[in-house]
Scaffold this motif. Structure first.
Motif: not given
Length: 123
Positions: A65, A70, A73-75, A120-123
């Motif tokens: 990532n 990419k 992740p938010c968490k 960027k925040t990944l879903e």
């Protein structure tokens, strides 16, 4: 490439990976840069170790990532920023007696927070 240089790169890569692992639990140590360094060392010294690292259950996705830009992740962002501020806040407020060191620590925490949030925040 000389066997000695390959050996040194493997040692540096392994130490970097260990520091990256420790960084998961100690937010003062940056996990991703150590894992990237391990990846760079392994790619130049051992295809087998590089493949293992890139496919590792815990580390592989993080490195891919980051390298492919990419995002995070938010968490992971919440955990990283929360544990960063908890550990630095506790250390600065209750352990470190020197005011300038406290200010420096909070400055570093702010810089790391900005860096993490810049991805960027990944879903």
């Amino acid at each position: 490439m000389d066997k000695l240089i390959k050996g040194v790169l493997i040692v540096i890569g392994t130490l970097s990976m260990v520091l990256g692992f420790i960084g998961i639990f100690l937010p003062v140590l940056p996990t991703t840069p150590f894992l990237i360094l391990a990846s760079i060392c392994y790619i130049r010294s051992s295809e087998k170790l590089h493949r293992w690292l890139m496919n590792h259950k815990l580390f592989g996705e993080c490195i891919r990532n980051y390298q492919e830009k990419k995002g995070i992740p938010c968490k992971v962002k919440i955990f990283a920023i929360g544990s960063l501020w908890l550990s630095i806040g506790y250390s600065a407020l209750f352990i470190i007696p020197v005011t300038m060191i406290k200010v420096l620590m909070f400055g570093i925490a702010a810089g790391v927070t900005i860096h993490i949030l810049s991805f960027k925040t990944l879903e």
